[in-house]
Design a protein around this motif. Structure first.
Motif, short mmCIF file in Angstrom:
data_model
loop_
_atom_site.label_atom_id
_atom_site.label_comp_id
_atom_site.label_asym_id
_atom_site.label_seq_id
_atom_site.Cartn_x
_atom_site.Cartn_y
_atom_site.Cartn_z
N VAL A 1 -102.63 -77.21 -18.85
CA VAL A 1 -101.95 -76.29 -19.76
C VAL A 1 -100.45 -76.56 -19.76
O VAL A 1 -99.90 -77.14 -18.80
N ARG A 2 -99.78 -76.14 -20.81
CA ARG A 2 -98.34 -76.29 -20.92
C ARG A 2 -97.66 -75.08 -20.27
O ARG A 2 -97.86 -73.95 -20.70
N LEU A 3 -96.87 -75.33 -19.24
CA LEU A 3 -96.12 -74.26 -18.58
C LEU A 3 -94.88 -73.88 -19.37
O LEU A 3 -94.55 -72.70 -19.51
N SER A 4 -94.17 -74.88 -19.84
CA SER A 4 -92.93 -74.60 -20.56
C SER A 4 -92.55 -75.79 -21.43
O SER A 4 -92.93 -76.93 -21.16
N THR A 5 -91.79 -75.49 -22.48
CA THR A 5 -91.22 -76.53 -23.34
C THR A 5 -89.80 -76.11 -23.69
O THR A 5 -89.59 -75.00 -24.19
N ALA B 1 -90.94 -80.90 -21.20
CA ALA B 1 -92.10 -80.03 -21.01
C ALA B 1 -92.73 -80.26 -19.63
O ALA B 1 -92.67 -81.37 -19.08
N ILE B 2 -93.34 -79.20 -19.11
CA ILE B 2 -94.05 -79.26 -17.83
C ILE B 2 -95.49 -78.84 -18.07
O ILE B 2 -95.75 -77.80 -18.68
N HIS C 1 -97.17 -82.57 -14.13
CA HIS C 1 -96.65 -83.58 -15.06
C HIS C 1 -95.41 -83.03 -15.78
O HIS C 1 -95.42 -81.91 -16.28
N LEU C 2 -94.37 -83.84 -15.79
CA LEU C 2 -93.17 -83.51 -16.57
C LEU C 2 -92.93 -84.64 -17.56
O LEU C 2 -93.01 -85.81 -17.20
#
Length: 254
Positions: A188-192, A220-221, A231-232
């Protein structure tokens, strides 16, 4: 009379307005379908001869059309009538290839570089690692129907993902496919974080845009479903080809 483009041609209007007249006429031709999406406009030298102006005046008209999103000025390809901007949803799950497939475009990737590096403190912190931890630094290029859309630099833990460089290359630059090789079928995407700036020489060459053209920058993380970061990625997108669509309710985009 003279201007920054050189002496005005006898019998022609003020060159300060000539570029705008050329731009308006080309925009009108595009609007009427005389030039379709993907068509290459006549070269600056040919249009300069047609209108009786210096080629720099025509290039100013091209720049104006590019600012309006009507054309793309690319190295080695000339001035091309723009296709529609590609929507890139930003939700809880993000996949470039899946997004493109939904709008009838074929997504692909190219691997640019692979290296094992000592992680910078901020990057390690974002990934929940100790400062200086060994990281994979992987660089790729994303394309839609063969047109470069963005270039991304990825960081992952070497300890957690041994031989990830090999998996990334085997997956031909697909992060989703490379992670599946390690048993990760969902993330899932934590932040952008989004910013904008002008393209560097190297970015312009990779994306086939003019140096100094506007680009969107995304940092994004991604994480496992339990929110463990894995993953970054720092991506640079051609601003004239992409639009970011924020999913307000966190819809899955996979």
């Amino acid at each position: 009379m003279t201007d920054a483009n050189g002496p005005a041609e006898a019998g022609t209007p003020d060159l300060g307005t000539a570029w705008r007249r050329i731009a308006d006429e080309l925009a009108g031709s595009i609007g009427k379908g005389e030039y379709a999406a993907g068509d290459i406009l006549p070269a600056a030298t040919a249009l300069a001869e047609r209108y009786g102006v210096h080629r720099h005046t025509v290039r100013q008209a091209f720049r104006h059309l590019a600012e309006q999103g009507l054309v793309t000025v690319s190295r080695g390809r000339g001035t091309q009538v723009s296709t529609r901007r590609v929507p890139y949803p930003l939700g809880r799950r993000v996949s470039m290839r899946a997004n493109l497939g939904r709008i009838g475009m074929v997504g692909s990737s190219a691997v640019l570089s692979e290296a094992e590096v000592e992680g910078e403190p901020e990057t390690c912190e974002d990934l929940g690692l100790e400062p200086g931890a060994a990281l994979w630094r992987l660089e790729g290029l994303s394309l839609a129907d063969g047109t470069p859309m963005g270039t991304g630099t990825h960081w992952l833990s070497v300890a957690r993902f041994p031989d990830f460089d090999r998996a990334y290359r085997t997956a031909e630059g697909s992060m989703t496919a490379a992670l599946k090789a390690f048993g990760i079928t969902d993330y899932v995407r934590l932040s952008t974080r989004l910013t904008a700036r002008l393209a560097s020489e190297r970015e312009a060459a990779l994306l086939q845009i003019e140096p100094g053209a506007p680009v969107m920058v995304s940092v994004a993380i991604d994480a496992l479903p339990d929110l463990t970061p894995i993953h970054l990625v720092s991506s640079v997108f051609a601003g004239e080809r992409m639009e970011m669509v924020v999913e307000p309710f966190g819809e899955d985009v996979r």
